[in-house]
Design an enzyme around this catalytic site. Structure first.
Site, short mmCIF file in Angstrom:
data_model
loop_
_atom_site.label_atom_id
_atom_site.label_comp_id
_atom_site.label_asym_id
_atom_site.label_seq_id
_atom_site.Cartn_x
_atom_site.Cartn_y
_atom_site.Cartn_z
N ASP A 53 47.36 44.64 35.87
CA ASP A 53 48.03 43.41 36.31
C ASP A 53 48.42 42.56 35.10
OD1 ASP A 53 45.51 42.54 35.59
OD2 ASP A 53 45.01 41.65 37.53
N SER A 54 48.09 43.05 33.89
CA SER A 54 48.61 42.45 32.66
C SER A 54 50.12 42.57 32.61
CB SER A 54 47.99 43.13 31.43
OG SER A 54 48.01 44.55 31.57
N ASP A 92 45.73 48.45 39.08
CA ASP A 92 45.01 47.22 39.38
C ASP A 92 45.41 46.69 40.75
OD1 ASP A 92 43.20 46.50 37.40
OD2 ASP A 92 44.73 45.62 36.11
N LYS A 122 41.73 49.68 40.62
CA LYS A 122 40.72 48.93 39.87
C LYS A 122 40.62 47.53 40.47
CE LYS A 122 41.30 47.40 35.53
NZ LYS A 122 41.05 45.94 35.67
N GLU A 124 38.42 43.69 40.23
CA GLU A 124 37.56 42.81 39.45
C GLU A 124 36.48 42.19 40.33
OE1 GLU A 124 39.79 39.81 37.40
OE2 GLU A 124 41.15 41.25 36.44
N GLU A 191 34.68 43.92 30.14
CA GLU A 191 35.59 43.18 29.27
C GLU A 191 34.90 42.01 28.59
OE1 GLU A 191 39.98 40.98 29.24
OE2 GLU A 191 39.34 42.12 31.00
#
Length: 273
Positions: A53-54, A92, A122, A124, A191
């Site tokens: 999602d970067s 993501d 993925k 978070e 991270e």
């Protein structure tokens, strides 16, 4: 034989990542967002490609990862998949597609898998989103966890500083990591946490632990492609190693092209029909 040319034809799967951890082979992971770059990265022998999602930052120009939508992530993942034959492609799940609504989380994950053909998602977070992860796993969708600094929670943290430096947060991270393994996640990204804490987590888990700003004691590393290639030079955290200066290379090439067009040097006689 160079290590980056070994067994490049064998498809990387979630099971293969576990095999790599078991035999002590480090896992290389990098982001990609489009067909052309994914093809280059895959051909180089990358183990895992993360459609991060970067993309919200490096592709769309947003200040955070929060604005990117599910449709946009599916578009990027679909493009990456078309350029990939070897690497495991992980997508993501963007902000708002899994927090607080397990049924919605499952529907979002199914859309990613069906429409993009990505091979895993993925997510978070830890205990707070356990039910969402469990629903996704029950549908047969592989899930990679993500703990420590979770960029989608930046407004909660208020800073991109190192996480889990205090005992309470460190203990929660350890508990969350074990929980993610127990419910069936195939790997975890840690991270921006202290190296010793990351090393401890990696040693306690049987699933691979991938670090970004988490030291060398984990099972693999991930970076954002635009950062490590020097395309984005406005981001210089301690953990980032730049392997190229493409910003300068591209600027010089474009400047030369402009000059050649302006002076009528391009195209020359051999470049015309």
């Amino acid at each position: 034989m160079s290590t980056n040319t070994v067994d490049n034809t064998r498809k990387v799967t979630t099971a293969r990542l576990t095999e790599m951890k078991q035999r002590g082979e480090k896992i290389a992971m990098l982001t990609a967002y489009d067909y052309s770059m994914a093809k280059l990265i895959d051909e180089a022998g990358m183990d895992v490609i993360l459609v991060g999602d970067s993309a919200s930052n490096v592709m769309a120009g947003n200040l955070t990862t929060l604005p990117i939508t599910l449709d946009q992530m599916i578009y990027h993942a679909k493009s990456v998949i078309k350029g990939t034959t070897r690497a495991l492609v992980v997508c993501d799940m963007p902000f708002g597609t899994y927090q607080g609504n397990p049924i919605g989380a499952l529907e979002s994950a199914i859309r990613i898998m069906k429409e993009s053909h990505a091979e895993a998602v993925k997510i978070e977070g830890g205990a707070e989103i356990r039910e969402s992860i469990e629903r996704i796993l029950c549908a047969g969708i592989p899930v990679m966890g993500h703990l420590g600094l979770t960029p989608q929670s930046i407004n909660k943290f208020g800073t991109y500083a190192v996480r889990a430096k205090g005992e309470a947060e460190a203990e929660k991270l350890i508990a969350d990591a074990h929980m993610l393994e127990e419910i069936g996640c195939f790997a975890i990204v840690l991270e921006k946490i202290p190296a010793e804490l990351a090393k401890r987590v990696a040693s306690e888990l049987t699933i691979p632990v991938i670090g970004i700003g988490a030291g060398g004691g984990v099972d693999g590393q991930v970076l954002v492609m635009h950062d490590m290639l020097g395309i984005n030079k406005g981001f210089s955290p301690k953990f980032l190693r730049r392997y190229a200066d493409l910003s300068t290379v591209i600027n010089q090439a474009v400047s030369s092209y402009i000059e050649d067009v302006k002076t009528s040097d391009f195209p020359n006689a051999s470049e015309q029909y």
